[in-house]
Design a protein around this motif. Structure first.
Motif, short mmCIF file in Angstrom:
data_model
loop_
_atom_site.label_atom_id
_atom_site.label_comp_id
_atom_site.label_asym_id
_atom_site.label_seq_id
_atom_site.Cartn_x
_atom_site.Cartn_y
_atom_site.Cartn_z
N ALA A 165 0.82 -1.22 0.00
CA ALA A 165 0.00 0.00 0.00
C ALA A 165 0.85 1.26 0.00
N ASN A 221 -6.05 -1.51 -1.64
CA ASN A 221 -5.95 -0.71 -2.87
C ASN A 221 -7.29 -0.55 -3.58
N ASP A 223 -10.89 1.43 -4.38
CA ASP A 223 -11.21 2.86 -4.52
C ASP A 223 -11.58 3.46 -3.17
N ARG A 226 -8.51 3.89 -0.95
CA ARG A 226 -7.65 4.99 -1.43
C ARG A 226 -8.27 6.35 -1.13
N GLU A 227 -9.60 6.43 -1.35
CA GLU A 227 -10.30 7.68 -1.04
C GLU A 227 -10.20 7.98 0.46
N ARG A 229 -7.88 7.01 2.60
CA ARG A 229 -6.52 7.41 3.03
C ARG A 229 -6.09 8.75 2.46
N GLU A 230 -6.79 9.20 1.41
CA GLU A 230 -6.52 10.57 0.96
C GLU A 230 -7.12 11.59 1.93
#
Ligand SMILES: [Zn+2]
Length: 390
Positions: A165, A221, A223, A226-227, A229-230
């Motif tokens: 990741a 990984n 979507d 990832r969203e 962790r952003e």
């Protein structure tokens, strides 16, 4: 070709057996020589007390905790049986404190485990002891209260997650014995933090299994991950008590302290690292928004706050979103008033007012169901946090 040390092993035990025929009692740390097999406790997470050879060919193992004072009823045991001709080993576990709790797990390599077959395990004397029959062939057999997940396995998992990741992995500091305590810390630029902690209590392996599955989703990984962790920083400490795991402890760290009664004082090396990290976060712009601490008990349950949290009703919304998606994993949600115990959940609530949850998994809950449920809980936690205005 058989390596030389394996060829030597069997005759050596046979010679020892002949030489020690008169000895019937073997303290912890000494190979226990029985009729047709030996019992060893020379590996990480091993625990047994005195081993006594019984007239019928079986052995009696004392199972005792790491201290003589008060301790929680989590009677961990782990030992290895080395066959030397016998078709089975009959092992009587005698608990010096508390009673039989964990259904024994069996392994042929010390890595892959199964619950023992029911016909081989009998609780005796109202649970003060238990008899285990270990079928033997030619290779060693490991028996333990739960699957052994040693620090090196946890460390390998940390490295895999970090690599897959791209999540920075670092050493937060050292345990009392000098073992590294690792932290995964993604996206330190985000101010809003999800904080995860695992394995304050060494025998609570079902909680560790949930931690792995949960964190794999959060650090995944997809979507959604990832969203998430952003938007959020994720700080995860997978193993806070490595010394306790190595020592096969029932509950405590090497300082003889229950780490989950030391949040606030932060007097132990392991908890002090957490205390310093919290101070560091508070000195920055970071704000912890959610705290989850993974454990095991006799059922699947989330212990939550009695008082209103900020944001209000958050844990209920999270768990209600997960419930319809979860099968084969009955779980409860129980509010708990604040007590004087310095428990992580209470401390984090008192300090930050946030939802702080103890994620408890039943000792014997099916491992596949534990993993499947943890994945859903992780996804729904991410969704609920993403929907929340902070
Ligand atoms: Zn616990």
């Amino acid at each position: 070709m058989t390596p030389p040390f394996v060829r030597l092993a069997v005759p050596t035990i046979a010679l020892l057996l002949a030489a020690c025929a008169a000895t019937t009692s073997f303290p912890a740390g000494e190979t226990c020589l029985a009729r047709g097999y030996a019992i060893e406790d020379d590996f990480i997470a091993a625990r047994r007390g005195t081993c006594t050879r019984l007239p019928g060919g079986g052995v009696r193992l004392e199972i005792r905790p790491e201290i003589s004072g008060r301790i929680n009823p989590s009677p961990w045991f782990a030992f290895k049986v080395i066959p030397d001709g016998a078709a089975e080993a009959v092992v009587e576990l005698v608990y010096t404190r508390h009673s039989h709790r964990y259904w024994p797990k069996i392994s042929n390599d010390g890595l892959n485990w199964d619950p023992m077959d029911e016909r081989y395990v009998t609780a005796l004397d109202g649970g003060r002891s238990a008899r285990i029959v270990v079928p033997l062939a030619s290779d060693p057999v490991w028996i333990a209260a739960q699957e052994i997940i040693a620090p090196e396995i946890q460390d390998a998992w940390n490295r895999e997650i970090s690599a897959a990741a791209g999540v920075p992995l670092s050493v937060l500091g050292e345990s009392k014995a000098g073992l590294p305590i690792h932290v995964l810390d993604s996206n330190p630029d985000s101010e809003d933090v999800l904080f995860l902690v695992g394995r304050q209590h060494p025998p609570e392996v079902s909680g560790a299994i949930a931690f792995f599955a949960f964190a794999e989703v959060v650090f995944g990984n997809t979507d959604l991950a990832r969203e998430f962790r952003e938007r959020f920083r994720v700080i995860a400490i997978p193993l806070l008590n490595p010394d306790g795991v190595v020592g096969g402890h029932w509950r405590l760290n090497l300082g003889g302290v229950d780490l989950n009664r030391d949040w606030g004082p932060f007097e132990q090396p392991e908890t002090a690292l957490v205390g310093d990290l919290l101070d560091e976060l508070d000195a920055s712009a970071a704000r912890i928004r959610m705290f989850v601490d993974f454990h095991s008990t006799d059922k699947n349950v989330f212990y939550t706050q009695f008082d209103e949290t900020d944001p209000p009703g958050f844990t209920t919304r999270w768990l209600s979103a997960a419930a319809p998606r979860i099968t084969d994993y009955r779980f409860g949600k129980e509010t708990r008033p604040i007590t004087n115990y310095n428990i992580a959940k209470n401390y984090m609530f008192k300090r930050y007012g946030i939802p702080a949850v103890t994620y408890e998994v039943g000792d014997e809950t099916d491992r596949g169901a534990t993993v499947a449920a943890a994945r859903v809980f992780a996804e729904e936690l991410m969704r609920t946090m993403l929907q929340q205005e902070y």
